[in-house]
Design a protein around this motif. Structure first.
Motif, PDB file in Angstrom:
ATOM      1  N   ALA A 159      36.561  47.341  48.319  1.00  0.00           N
ATOM      2  CA  ALA A 159      36.953  48.560  49.028  1.00  0.00           C
ATOM      3  C   ALA A 159      36.905  48.363  50.533  1.00  0.00           C
ATOM      4  O   ALA A 159      37.724  48.931  51.272  1.00  0.00           O
ATOM      5  CB  ALA A 159      36.049  49.723  48.607  1.00  0.00           C
ATOM      6  N   VAL A 160      35.961  47.561  51.015  1.00  0.00           N
ATOM      7  CA  VAL A 160      35.877  47.285  52.458  1.00  0.00           C
ATOM      8  C   VAL A 160      37.157  46.611  52.950  1.00  0.00           C
ATOM      9  O   VAL A 160      37.621  46.857  54.070  1.00  0.00           O
ATOM     10  CB  VAL A 160      34.640  46.418  52.758  1.00  0.00           C
ATOM     11  CG1 VAL A 160      34.660  45.912  54.205  1.00  0.00           C
ATOM     12  CG2 VAL A 160      33.360  47.211  52.502  1.00  0.00           C
ATOM     13  N   LEU A 161      37.755  45.790  52.096  1.00  0.00           N
ATOM     14  CA  LEU A 161      38.983  45.083  52.491  1.00  0.00           C
ATOM     15  C   LEU A 161      40.182  46.010  52.606  1.00  0.00           C
ATOM     16  O   LEU A 161      41.231  45.590  53.104  1.00  0.00           O
ATOM     17  CB  LEU A 161      39.299  43.969  51.485  1.00  0.00           C
ATOM     18  CG  LEU A 161      38.477  42.680  51.596  1.00  0.00           C
ATOM     19  CD1 LEU A 161      38.910  41.682  50.542  1.00  0.00           C
ATOM     20  CD2 LEU A 161      38.626  42.059  52.987  1.00  0.00           C
ATOM     21  N   TRP A 162      40.039  47.241  52.129  1.00  0.00           N
ATOM     22  CA  TRP A 162      41.156  48.179  52.306  1.00  0.00           C
ATOM     23  C   TRP A 162      41.474  48.382  53.782  1.00  0.00           C
ATOM     24  O   TRP A 162      42.609  48.675  54.137  1.00  0.00           O
ATOM     25  CB  TRP A 162      40.816  49.536  51.673  1.00  0.00           C
ATOM     26  CG  TRP A 162      40.680  49.515  50.194  1.00  0.00           C
ATOM     27  CD1 TRP A 162      40.912  48.462  49.353  1.00  0.00           C
ATOM     28  CD2 TRP A 162      40.282  50.597  49.356  1.00  0.00           C
ATOM     29  NE1 TRP A 162      40.672  48.812  48.056  1.00  0.00           N
ATOM     30  CE2 TRP A 162      40.289  50.129  48.020  1.00  0.00           C
ATOM     31  CE3 TRP A 162      39.924  51.925  49.602  1.00  0.00           C
ATOM     32  CZ2 TRP A 162      39.945  50.938  46.945  1.00  0.00           C
ATOM     33  CZ3 TRP A 162      39.586  52.719  48.519  1.00  0.00           C
ATOM     34  CH2 TRP A 162      39.585  52.247  47.206  1.00  0.00           C
ATOM     35  N   GLY A 163      40.459  48.268  54.648  1.00  0.00           N
ATOM     36  CA  GLY A 163      40.672  48.525  56.066  1.00  0.00           C
ATOM     37  C   GLY A 163      41.118  47.318  56.864  1.00  0.00           C
ATOM     38  O   GLY A 163      41.193  47.390  58.099  1.00  0.00           O
TER      39      GLY A 163
END
Length: 352
Positions: free
Chosen positions: A169-173
């Motif tokens: 989910a962190v890589l979404w940004g």
């Protein structure tokens, strides 16, 4: 590795199945043909869409895989004993290992390209930025190994997958303007969550098999590990390529510049041959398109990882912690005589 080769024969116990048969070469060729055909088809579908040749390759790979399984059922000494898959703990552990390695290796394959091609880091600097993730995975695997003595494996695996989902989910940004710190933080979470699952999953697979099937079970787990990595690179890389091409077509509706339509590397090479402003525009668009592919992959991986956590927690819930298993194995059978009765309850020996 030299130290391991020198000490292994003395420190690692060996077991050989006295009834083991010879390796079936035909089965080896069938399994190889099935894997290569499916992976080739997936990669070609990502590059050219659902065309007849890659579709036929995938179908042929599935059919060859079916022939392989049918052959294993008829052999006295099969290359792959399909009866092992009837064990739910074995099947669930194997599936978990395959999917875990698939997502971890596939995303990290794209992350390494992102650091070098998008953020323009050298291979050495990119490797150093990913080193904390590897270390976190090692520490997490050791900690999980100790925890599994008291906690059910299902909960350890489930918690690791939830942590990995947070990392995805962190890589979404992530974007082309992101620094390497964001990618490193996400990788630390992913490795810390999935490294224990990958390392301890092999123990679960071998432990679920009968003693005389330990060799085939270990071979299956290692094959699953390697196949998961190859499949992850093929699937995740194919999704990234498809997203990249779609984004480039959107940014250049009149036609992507020649040589820039397939990969980020080819786009950067084409940009270097263009005038300054045009080349910079093309390079920026290509980097953003590649970053978009990484976003989509992580957006797909995060919810799937949560679903896997739920499935593993359910399927492996009946497997007890290692300490509880050892205690159960040490308990005498019901009705068996024992000398461990409480003082005063033992019968005195008859006096002559």
């Amino acid at each position: 590795m030299v130290l391991l080769l020198a000490l292994g024969p003395f420190l690692l116990p060996e077991y050989r199945n006295p009834e083991g048969g010879r390796v079936d070469l035909a089965s080896s060729l069938l399994s190889l043909a099935a894997v290569l055909a499916v992976i080739y088809g997936l990669k070609e579908v990502a590059k050219h869409g659902l065309q007849p040749v890659p579709s036929a390759a995938i179908l042929a790979g599935v059919l060859v895989g079916y022939v392989f399984i049918r052959r294993q059922r008829t052999l006295e000494h099969p290359l792959l004993d399909v009866r092992l898959f009837a064990n739910r703990a074995f099947s669930a552990s194997l599936s978990t290992l395959l999917l875990t390695v698939m997502f971890l290796m596939g995303v990290q394959f794209v992350v390494a390209q992102f650091l070098q091609s998008v953020l323009e880091l050298s291979p050495l600097r990119a490797g150093l930025w990913l080193l904390p993730a590897v270390l976190s995975g090692m520490v997490a695997a050791l900690a999980a190994s100790a925890i599994m003595g008291k906690v059910r494996p299902a909960y350890v695996f489930g918690a690791g997958m939830v942590l990995a989902a947070v990392g995805f989910a962190v890589l979404w940004g992530v974007s082309a303007s992101s620094g390497p710190g964001l990618v490193m933080f996400a990788s630390v979470l992913m490795f810390a969550g999935l490294a224990p699952v990958s390392a301890l999953g092999i123990d679960m697979i071998v432990g679920a098999a009968p003693p005389d099937q330990a060799g085939p079970a270990a071979a299956i787990s290692e094959t699953s590990n390697e196949f998961g990595g190859a499949l992850g690179i093929a699937v995740i890389g194919s999704i990234g390529t498809a997203v990249y091409r779609g984004q480039m077509d959107q940014d250049y509706p009149d036609g992507v510049p020649a040589g820039a339509e397939d990969t980020l590397a080819s786009a950067l090479e084409a940009a270097a041959r263009l005038p300054d402003q045009a080349g910079e525009t093309l390079a920026t668009a290509a980097r953003e398109a590649f970053a978009r592919g990484l976003q989509v992959n992580s957006f797909v991986a995060a919810p799937l990882m949560l679903l896997m956590a739920l499935a593993v927690s359910f399927l492996l819930r009946q497997i007890k912690p290692a300490a509880a298993e050892e205690e159960a194995a040490a308990e005498p059978a019901p009705g068996a005589e024992t000398s461990s009765a409480a003082p005063g309850l033992q019968e005195e020996p008859a006096k002559s």
